[in-house]
Design a protein around this motif. Structure first.
Motif, PDB file in Angstrom:
ATOM      1  N   ASN A 165      84.089  61.160  27.892  1.00 49.62           N
ATOM      2  CA  ASN A 165      85.236  60.248  28.009  1.00 49.62           C
ATOM      3  C   ASN A 165      85.374  59.714  29.436  1.00 49.62           C
ATOM      4  O   ASN A 165      85.666  58.542  29.644  1.00 49.62           O
ATOM      5  CB  ASN A 165      86.549  60.958  27.640  1.00 49.62           C
ATOM      6  CG  ASN A 165      86.594  61.318  26.171  1.00 49.62           C
ATOM      7  OD1 ASN A 165      85.773  60.858  25.374  1.00 49.62           O
ATOM      8  ND2 ASN A 165      87.558  62.163  25.800  1.00 49.62           N
ATOM      9  N   ARG A 166      85.134  60.543  30.406  1.00 51.14           N
ATOM     10  CA  ARG A 166      85.310  60.105  31.794  1.00 51.14           C
ATOM     11  C   ARG A 166      84.126  59.298  32.325  1.00 51.14           C
ATOM     12  O   ARG A 166      84.285  58.460  33.181  1.00 51.14           O
ATOM     13  CB  ARG A 166      85.571  61.315  32.709  1.00 51.14           C
ATOM     14  CG  ARG A 166      86.999  61.852  32.582  1.00 51.14           C
ATOM     15  CD  ARG A 166      87.275  63.056  33.474  1.00 51.14           C
ATOM     16  NE  ARG A 166      86.570  64.246  33.009  1.00 51.14           N
ATOM     17  CZ  ARG A 166      85.549  64.810  33.608  1.00 51.14           C
ATOM     18  NH1 ARG A 166      85.095  64.313  34.747  1.00 51.14           N
ATOM     19  NH2 ARG A 166      84.963  65.873  33.103  1.00 51.14           N
ATOM     20  N   GLU A 204      75.820  60.102  18.774  1.00 49.12           N
ATOM     21  CA  GLU A 204      76.061  60.423  17.359  1.00 49.12           C
ATOM     22  C   GLU A 204      75.336  61.711  16.984  1.00 49.12           C
ATOM     23  O   GLU A 204      75.890  62.569  16.307  1.00 49.12           O
ATOM     24  CB  GLU A 204      75.579  59.271  16.465  1.00 49.12           C
ATOM     25  CG  GLU A 204      76.587  58.128  16.436  1.00 49.12           C
ATOM     26  CD  GLU A 204      76.057  56.876  15.747  1.00 49.12           C
ATOM     27  OE1 GLU A 204      74.878  56.862  15.307  1.00 49.12           O
ATOM     28  OE2 GLU A 204      76.837  55.894  15.667  1.00 49.12           O
ATOM     29  N   TYR A 205      74.117  61.836  17.443  1.00 51.12           N
ATOM     30  CA  TYR A 205      73.335  63.032  17.136  1.00 51.12           C
ATOM     31  C   TYR A 205      74.038  64.284  17.648  1.00 51.12           C
ATOM     32  O   TYR A 205      74.003  65.342  17.029  1.00 51.12           O
ATOM     33  CB  TYR A 205      71.929  62.907  17.733  1.00 51.12           C
ATOM     34  CG  TYR A 205      71.042  64.074  17.441  1.00 51.12           C
ATOM     35  CD1 TYR A 205      70.393  64.189  16.204  1.00 51.12           C
ATOM     36  CD2 TYR A 205      70.868  65.087  18.376  1.00 51.12           C
ATOM     37  CE1 TYR A 205      69.591  65.273  15.917  1.00 51.12           C
ATOM     38  CE2 TYR A 205      70.064  66.187  18.100  1.00 51.12           C
ATOM     39  CZ  TYR A 205      69.430  66.279  16.872  1.00 51.12           C
ATOM     40  OH  TYR A 205      68.647  67.364  16.593  1.00 51.12           O
ATOM     41  N   LEU A 206      74.705  64.149  18.804  1.00 52.19           N
ATOM     42  CA  LEU A 206      75.411  65.293  19.391  1.00 52.19           C
ATOM     43  C   LEU A 206      76.744  65.565  18.708  1.00 52.19           C
ATOM     44  O   LEU A 206      77.374  66.594  18.941  1.00 52.19           O
ATOM     45  CB  LEU A 206      75.685  65.038  20.882  1.00 52.19           C
ATOM     46  CG  LEU A 206      74.478  64.903  21.800  1.00 52.19           C
ATOM     47  CD1 LEU A 206      74.922  64.498  23.198  1.00 52.19           C
ATOM     48  CD2 LEU A 206      73.704  66.223  21.853  1.00 52.19           C
ATOM     49  N   GLY A 207      77.207  64.612  17.916  1.00 53.46           N
ATOM     50  CA  GLY A 207      78.526  64.748  17.319  1.00 53.46           C
ATOM     51  C   GLY A 207      79.641  64.458  18.314  1.00 53.46           C
ATOM     52  O   GLY A 207      80.765  64.923  18.156  1.00 53.46           O
ATOM     53  N   LEU A 208      79.332  63.682  19.330  1.00 56.49           N
ATOM     54  CA  LEU A 208      80.347  63.300  20.313  1.00 56.49           C
ATOM     55  C   LEU A 208      80.751  61.847  20.067  1.00 56.49           C
ATOM     56  O   LEU A 208      79.975  61.068  19.524  1.00 56.49           O
ATOM     57  CB  LEU A 208      79.802  63.459  21.738  1.00 56.49           C
ATOM     58  CG  LEU A 208      79.420  64.880  22.156  1.00 56.49           C
ATOM     59  CD1 LEU A 208      78.850  64.880  23.573  1.00 56.49           C
ATOM     60  CD2 LEU A 208      80.613  65.826  22.065  1.00 56.49           C
ATOM     61  N   THR A 209      81.972  61.524  20.496  1.00 64.30           N
ATOM     62  CA  THR A 209      82.496  60.181  20.249  1.00 64.30           C
ATOM     63  C   THR A 209      82.516  59.374  21.531  1.00 64.30           C
ATOM     64  O   THR A 209      83.116  59.789  22.527  1.00 64.30           O
ATOM     65  CB  THR A 209      83.942  60.287  19.706  1.00 64.30           C
ATOM     66  OG1 THR A 209      83.923  61.201  18.602  1.00 64.30           O
ATOM     67  CG2 THR A 209      84.454  58.933  19.248  1.00 64.30           C
ATOM     68  N   ILE A 210      81.889  58.212  21.504  1.00 62.96           N
ATOM     69  CA  ILE A 210      81.935  57.322  22.667  1.00 62.96           C
ATOM     70  C   ILE A 210      83.330  56.696  22.729  1.00 62.96           C
ATOM     71  O   ILE A 210      83.833  56.188  21.726  1.00 62.96           O
ATOM     72  CB  ILE A 210      80.810  56.273  22.564  1.00 62.96           C
ATOM     73  CG1 ILE A 210      79.483  56.996  22.846  1.00 62.96           C
ATOM     74  CG2 ILE A 210      81.033  55.122  23.543  1.00 62.96           C
ATOM     75  CD1 ILE A 210      78.255  56.163  22.785  1.00 62.96           C
ATOM     76  N   PRO A 211      83.955  56.764  23.895  1.00 61.95           N
ATOM     77  CA  PRO A 211      85.369  56.360  23.993  1.00 61.95           C
ATOM     78  C   PRO A 211      85.551  54.845  24.018  1.00 61.95           C
ATOM     79  O   PRO A 211      86.114  54.306  24.961  1.00 61.95           O
ATOM     80  CB  PRO A 211      85.815  56.999  25.315  1.00 61.95           C
ATOM     81  CG  PRO A 211      84.573  57.010  26.143  1.00 61.95           C
ATOM     82  CD  PRO A 211      83.435  57.241  25.192  1.00 61.95           C
TER      83      PRO A 211
END
Ligand SMILES: [Fe+2]
Ligand SMILES: [Fe+2]
Lengths: 327, 244
Positions: free
Chosen positions: A201-202, A250-257
């Motif tokens: 996020n940062r 996406e592969y990591l399951g993280l959301t681009i803010p």
């Protein structure tokens, strides 16, 4: 690592048109320009500035990551981070050497960095606030740097291009290592996963700002493109970076803010939301959150080290004198 | 257990000193040293990792390198006081490294003939690295000792400050009577020869120390170590059981 095109280039030249045309012919024929070749003053000045900014970025870039060397959570990570930060110092060294071939000394460039005349990549004026930032910086910041630097391996100026080939190999290693750190966190405990998301996020927006202003607002690109110092526009590189990075997140399951981020079938790439250019210019102009601290840290290292450099010179001088006296 | 303790002492020496050197990264007096200091730190941390892993295997309690490095407090650390001394300035840092490496070169050279295969393996690699540290730091001791008035004064201050920790290096501690490791006391002659040679070129002399400081091997450290470990272990300890 470095990206963000060039800040404030001055490509003006006063040579005759015939000279400029002959130079351009060499460039268009993809000939490499070497240190002793005739070159337009604007070309030389642009390169000194760009390579200098690049070298400074490597050196200042040691600080945010260096901030976590003493706290790395495993011995393996500690060693890898130390080696990575050391690599960045090595990049600085090659780059200063490349700039020196254009008739400017490392000392001179260092003084310009310390008194604020020379710029460095603004990404390093953001703070590293958790271990996850070490992963994210490798993944995104080294990743963005690679996008910019791969084309620089074909830069028309020989010494810069050759330095970049060596640097790029190491940067892609850094990028993979960073991604692997983030992956470990993303697959880890709830706290670790939250740490990784907070870090993304940062760093997301500052990372995509690394490519510089939109092409329409970028003043110095055209001449650099014609001289083949630069081969892709800011927006082209940013697009490549986003297209490569979104599937990784996406592969990591993280959301681009970025709520506006979506696939655009027509252009075969992602559309992204608006970039906060006020923040970009604020940080570029030296008002990033860590800007003062970064320069202060470099200045302290330089000032505290003065007696060491003086001693080395004095000793070399004394040795020379003793040797001469003995002969 | 006895070999375990002796290997652990060595591992702690290397990690603590490597950590101290790593604190310089990005803050060195010149770019070349910003590369050289982390390089030496990497050597030390690499050796520490090998030693911790071996200690864990000897102990047989399932502790790995990170358990041993991150989950012991200052009273359990067994490093030499010399290794934990704060960086102070470049003269202190270089001299601390020179003193330690000048000990480890003959030590690893003897350990390379150990009956213990793992010790031999670690000694072979570490010995070469330490020889480079002696050379690099020895050259700096000479430059600084001979350089300017200020550098000579700082070098002398460093000798005054650090020489009181030298004697501890030669204490047998946990390695007493362990066949797999060399006698520490036996390294004194070569250490003194190395130091005297460099000090001769640097215009320095070895001070007489009436009251040497010791205690690291019993876990009785100076106050600086606790702060170092608190910082080093903070993330690891904040997430018990996590994988990094
Ligand atoms: Fe780099
Ligand atoms: Fe990098």
């Amino acid at each position: 690592m470095y990206s963000q095109g060039l800040i404030g280039a001055d490509g003006r030249s006063e040579e005759t048109q015939a000279f400029l045309d002959a130079f351009q012919k060499r460039i268009d024929a993809e000939e490499k320009i070497e240190p002793n070749d005739p070159m337009p003053e604007g070309y030389r000045r642009t390169l000194v500035r760009q390579i200098g900014q690049h070298a400074h970025s490597e050196i200042v870039g040691m600080l945010p990551e260096g901030n976590w060397i003493t706290r790395a959570p495993s011995l393996r990570r500690k060693a890898a981070l130390l080696a990575k930060v050391q690599d960045e110092g090595g990049h600085g060294l090659y780059l200063y050497s490349a700039a020196e071939t254009l008739g400017v000394s490392r000392k001179q460039m260092t003084e310009e960095l310390l008194d604020g005349r020379a710029k460095y990549s603004s990404i390093f004026n953001y703070p590293t606030l958790s271990w996850a930032d070490i992963g994210t910086i490798g993944w995104l910041v080294d990743g963005a740097a690679i996008m910019n630097q791969i084309p620089l391996c074909r830069c028309s100026y020989g010494p810069y291009a050759r330095a970049m080939i060596r640097v790029c190999k190491e940067e892609s290693f850094h990028q993979r290592q960073g991604y692997e750190i983030v992956m470990t966190l993303a697959q880890g405990t709830t706290d670790q996963k939250a740490m990784a998301q907070d870090s993304l996020n940062r760093w997301w927006w500052p990372s995509i700002m690394m490519f510089g202003p939109h092409d329409a607002d970028s003043q110095h690109s055209d001449q650099s493109m014609a001289w083949k110092i630069k081969r892709f526009t800011n927006d082209e590189l940013r697009q490549k970076f986003i297209d490569a990075t979104v599937p990784q997140a996406e592969y990591l399951g993280l959301t681009i803010p970025d709520p506006d981020l979506k696939w655009n079938e027509e252009k075969n790439g992602y559309d992204h939301g608006p970039i906060d250019w006020d923040e970009f210019w604020r940080v570029v102009k030296g008002h990033g959150p860590m800007a003062k601290d970064r320069v202060k840290a470099r200045k302290k290292a330089w000032d505290d080290g003065a007696w060491v450099r003086d001693a080395a010179l004095a000793h070399a001088e004394k040795r020379r004198a003793r040797k001469m006296a003995a002969e | 257990m006895a070999l375990f303790d002796a290997v652990l002492e060595l591992a702690d020496d290397h990690l603590v000193l490597g950590h101290r050197l790593s604190e310089w990264c990005g803050h060195a007096p010149m770019l070349e040293e910003d590369l050289a200091l982390p390089n030496m730190a990497l050597d030390l941390i690499g050796t520490a990792r090998g030693l911790y892993t071996y200690a864990g295997a000897l102990e047989g309690a399932g502790r790995d390198e990170d358990d041993l490095a991150y989950l012991r407090g200052e009273r359990a650390y067994r490093n030499l006081l010399l290794c934990e001394r704060p960086n102070e300035d470049f003269a202190h840092t270089i001299l601390r490294q020179f003193y330690f490496a000048a000990f480890m070169v003959p030590y690893w050279s003897a350990a390379a003939r150990s009956e213990d295969e793992t010790v031999r393996g670690i000694a072979g690699k570490a010995g070469k690295e330490m020889a480079y540290h002696v050379r690099h730091c020895g050259e700096w001791v000479v430059r600084l000792g001979d350089g300017t008035e200020e550098s000579a004064r700082r070098m002398k201050d460093a000798v005054e400050a650090l020489h009181i920790y030298v004697g501890e290096m030669f204490e047998e501690a946990a390695s007493a009577g362990i066949a797999a490791l060399p006698s520490r006391a036996g390294m004194r002659g070569e250490w003194e020869a190395t130091v005297d040679h460099v000090f001769g070129l640097a215009g320095l002399s070895r001070p007489v120390v009436p009251h040497p400081q010791t205690g690291g091997r019993a876990g009785v450290h100076g106050e600086a170590l606790g702060h170092m470990l608190a910082e080093m272990q903070s993330v690891h300890r904040a997430h018990p059981g996590a994988t990094w």
